[in-house]
Design an enzyme around this catalytic site. Structure first.
Site, mmCIF file in Angstrom:
data_model
loop_
_atom_site.group_PDB
_atom_site.id
_atom_site.type_symbol
_atom_site.label_atom_id
_atom_site.label_comp_id
_atom_site.label_asym_id
_atom_site.label_seq_id
_atom_site.Cartn_x
_atom_site.Cartn_y
_atom_site.Cartn_z
ATOM 1 N N SER A 118 0.869 -0.941 -0.118
ATOM 2 C CA SER A 118 -0.137 0.002 -0.264
ATOM 3 C C SER A 118 1.012 0.974 -0.192
ATOM 4 O O SER A 118 2.422 1.222 0.644
ATOM 5 C CB SER A 118 -0.580 0.014 1.280
HETATM 6 N N1 SAH Z 1 1.264 -5.517 4.422
HETATM 7 C C1 SAH Z 1 2.374 -5.730 3.094
HETATM 8 C C2 SAH Z 1 1.647 -5.604 2.238
HETATM 9 C C3 SAH Z 1 0.492 -6.195 2.073
HETATM 10 S S1 SAH Z 1 0.045 -6.719 0.678
HETATM 11 C C4 SAH Z 1 2.971 -5.125 3.140
HETATM 12 O O1 SAH Z 1 3.853 -3.579 4.374
HETATM 13 O O2 SAH Z 1 3.952 -4.781 1.812
HETATM 14 C C5 SAH Z 1 -1.502 -8.614 1.171
HETATM 15 C C6 SAH Z 1 -0.924 -9.576 2.014
HETATM 16 O O3 SAH Z 1 -1.848 -11.130 1.977
HETATM 17 C C7 SAH Z 1 -0.068 -11.106 0.059
HETATM 18 O O4 SAH Z 1 0.928 -10.927 0.595
HETATM 19 C C8 SAH Z 1 -1.104 -11.742 0.696
HETATM 20 O O5 SAH Z 1 -0.667 -12.729 -0.071
HETATM 21 C C9 SAH Z 1 -1.194 -11.697 1.543
HETATM 22 N N2 SAH Z 1 -2.604 -12.944 1.832
HETATM 23 C C10 SAH Z 1 -3.344 -12.718 1.539
HETATM 24 N N3 SAH Z 1 -4.057 -13.789 1.905
HETATM 25 C C11 SAH Z 1 -3.677 -14.352 2.808
HETATM 26 C C12 SAH Z 1 -3.354 -15.291 4.374
HETATM 27 N N4 SAH Z 1 -5.038 -16.026 4.120
HETATM 28 N N5 SAH Z 1 -2.954 -15.427 4.813
HETATM 29 C C13 SAH Z 1 -1.863 -14.788 5.440
HETATM 30 N N6 SAH Z 1 -1.187 -14.226 3.938
HETATM 31 C C14 SAH Z 1 -2.035 -13.801 3.125
#
Ligand code: SAH
Length: 210
Positions: free
Chosen positions: A62
């Protein structure tokens, strides 16, 4: 009056201020974490721009001002243990590492988790533990947490997470459908979550259960 940023202030700190972040600890964390260490090499020229960046596996990290606003809304004082669901690049976990005592973060893609571990080690964040797994189940081994941050969109907050918060603990999640969500803060009481505040409309990549 809007406070003008000084010429020497990092662009992302100025962006966080413009988004309304005033907590000096959060602004210091944004100043301390080099975003360049967390995004793919091909996107390095975008790091000072307050915009989302693609990170591989069709995921995005983000805009930093939004992450800073999210973390500011948790009013962290430095003693907490926090769980993040959705590690991505590890950037948000790195900000958290400056704001709390211990961070656990869960990522479903092993490739992203491994990259995040390297990013975090490179940035000197030693109080962050990256786990591979389905974050909709939380991370029970290190529970309970003072706060949980869900970094991916969900129609409803997974039930397992409420049980992993201390009484009075806070949870932040983008709740809604794929078209857009609302960032909502909840408070845990007796194992149940109660909506506390609607923070801002957002658009996150989906939380995908196993
Ligand atoms: N916080 C991150 C961005 C998150 S984007 C940063 O600082 O860069 C959302 C993330 O959630 C993605 O990497 C995606 O692969 C992960 N995600 C989606 N579903 C998930 C789940 N059930 N368990 C763990 N991670 C998940």
């Amino acid at each position: 009056m809007r406070r003008r940023s000084s010429a020497s202030e990092p662009a992302l700190v100025a962006a966080a201020r413009r988004a309304g972040v005033t907590d000096p600890r959060v602004l210091a964390a944004v100043a301390a974490v080099p975003r360049a260490a967390f995004v793919p090499r091909s996107a390095r020229r975008l790091v000072d721009e307050d915009r989302p960046i693609p990170i591989g596996e069709q995921q995005t990290t983000s805009q930093p001002s939004l992450i800073a606003s999210m973390l500011a809304s948790l009013h962290l004082d430095g003693h907490e243990r926090v769980l993040e669901v959705g590690t991505g690049t590890g950037y948000e976990a790195a900000l958290l590492s400056h704001l709390v005592a211990e961070v656990h973060t869960v990522e479903r893609y092993a490739s992203l988790a491994e990259q995040a571990r390297q990013n975090l080690a490179g940035a000197g964040c030693t109080n962050v533990h990256v786990h591979v797994g389905d974050g909709t189940r939380g991370w029970p081994d290190a529970a309970p947490y003072d706060a949980i941050v869900v970094a991916a969109a969900t129609a409803e907050v997974p039930a397992a997470l409420a049980a992993q918060l201390i009484d009075g603990g806070r949870l932040l999640a983008p709740v809604g459908g794929s078209g857009g969500q609302e960032l909502i803060r909840y408070v845990a009481r007796d194992g149940h979550l109660y909506e506390d505040r609607r923070i801002v409309p957002v658009r996150f990549v989906p939380l995908v259960p196993e």
